[in-house]
Design an enzyme around this catalytic site. Sequence first.
Site, mmCIF file in Angstrom:
data_model
loop_
_atom_site.group_PDB
_atom_site.id
_atom_site.type_symbol
_atom_site.label_atom_id
_atom_site.label_comp_id
_atom_site.label_asym_id
_atom_site.label_seq_id
_atom_site.Cartn_x
_atom_site.Cartn_y
_atom_site.Cartn_z
ATOM 1 N N HIS A 13 -10.289 12.040 5.583
ATOM 2 C CA HIS A 13 -8.848 12.279 5.153
ATOM 3 C C HIS A 13 -8.449 13.804 5.217
ATOM 4 O O HIS A 13 -8.655 14.482 4.121
ATOM 5 C CB HIS A 13 -8.674 11.776 4.025
ATOM 6 C CG HIS A 13 -8.982 10.222 3.765
ATOM 7 N ND1 HIS A 13 -7.844 9.283 3.640
ATOM 8 C CD2 HIS A 13 -10.038 9.542 3.515
ATOM 9 C CE1 HIS A 13 -8.239 8.002 3.469
ATOM 10 N NE2 HIS A 13 -9.605 8.321 3.177
ATOM 11 N N CYS A 27 -8.901 7.300 8.673
ATOM 12 C CA CYS A 27 -9.718 6.565 7.794
ATOM 13 C C CYS A 27 -8.991 4.941 8.385
ATOM 14 O O CYS A 27 -9.392 4.360 9.264
ATOM 15 C CB CYS A 27 -9.625 6.739 6.201
ATOM 16 S SG CYS A 27 -11.024 6.070 5.422
ATOM 17 N N GLU A 33 -5.584 14.787 5.205
ATOM 18 C CA GLU A 33 -4.376 14.859 4.293
ATOM 19 C C GLU A 33 -4.797 15.012 2.782
ATOM 20 O O GLU A 33 -3.800 15.263 2.265
ATOM 21 C CB GLU A 33 -3.575 13.702 4.390
ATOM 22 C CG GLU A 33 -4.165 12.375 4.055
ATOM 23 C CD GLU A 33 -5.237 11.540 4.841
ATOM 24 O OE1 GLU A 33 -5.765 12.119 5.759
ATOM 25 O OE2 GLU A 33 -5.319 10.395 4.452
HETATM 26 N N1 GLN Z 1 -12.056 1.198 3.449
HETATM 27 C C1 GLN Z 1 -10.711 1.231 3.728
HETATM 28 C C2 GLN Z 1 -10.245 0.104 4.698
HETATM 29 O O1 GLN Z 1 -11.188 -0.641 5.388
HETATM 30 C C3 GLN Z 1 -10.263 2.440 4.309
HETATM 31 C C4 GLN Z 1 -10.626 3.484 3.341
HETATM 32 C C5 GLN Z 1 -9.689 4.570 3.318
HETATM 33 O O2 GLN Z 1 -8.599 4.779 4.109
HETATM 34 N N2 GLN Z 1 -9.889 5.686 2.512
HETATM 35 O O3 GLN Z 1 -8.941 -0.159 4.655
#
Ligand code: GLN
Length: 207
Positions: A173, A84, A175
Amino acid sequence: MVKIGIVGFQGDVQEHLEMFTRISGKGKNVQVQLIRKEVELDSVDGLVIPGGESTTIYKLIKEYNIYNRIKEKFKDGFPVMGTCAGLILLSKNTNDPRVEGLGLLDSEILRNGYGRQGESFIDDVNIKGIGNVKGVFIRAPVIKNVGNSSVLAYYRELPVMIYSRFALGMTFHPELTEDTRIHEMFMGMIGGEGYISSGEGIEVLGE
Ligand code: GLN
């Protein structure tokens, strides 16, 4: 023994740590080092950049010179996985001046690309070489363009997991689940069982 670093400033640090703890409970020899200083990068075989807030993680890895050291080490084949926010940091183009991507993946990202409606959702994602995993998407980025990266999974026609050379990134994710297969795949990129590090990226066995 494989020693994995986890960028330890913000986000799902503990959750990634628990995944590797689970893997080690299955008899795999793995150690984890939290990375908050540049020098700590030199003691690990691979690195995880967790999900969280990419602008915050970016600021801190820049400040502690971890950013530049990752780039340098990557040239010599240092494997890095980003989930992410971690994927955003790995990408070449984040479309956001506050987050200068490391460019280890040739991808172009749209942060929070699923918009408000789809801020968070969980659904099955089918991953090449692994099968179905639970994809936990939280304010997930959209990969607008994969560039020269290869796609390991699509969700609703959009690429959600990509890799190239020694970088592996996903918009969800793993994790936040109990399924360790993606983390084990990453361990394979470093040189473990099931997947082999060919020097060209991940070679998926058993396809
Ligand atoms: N929207 C977040 C960002 O741009 C990422 C979201 C996440 O890691 N759950 O940093």
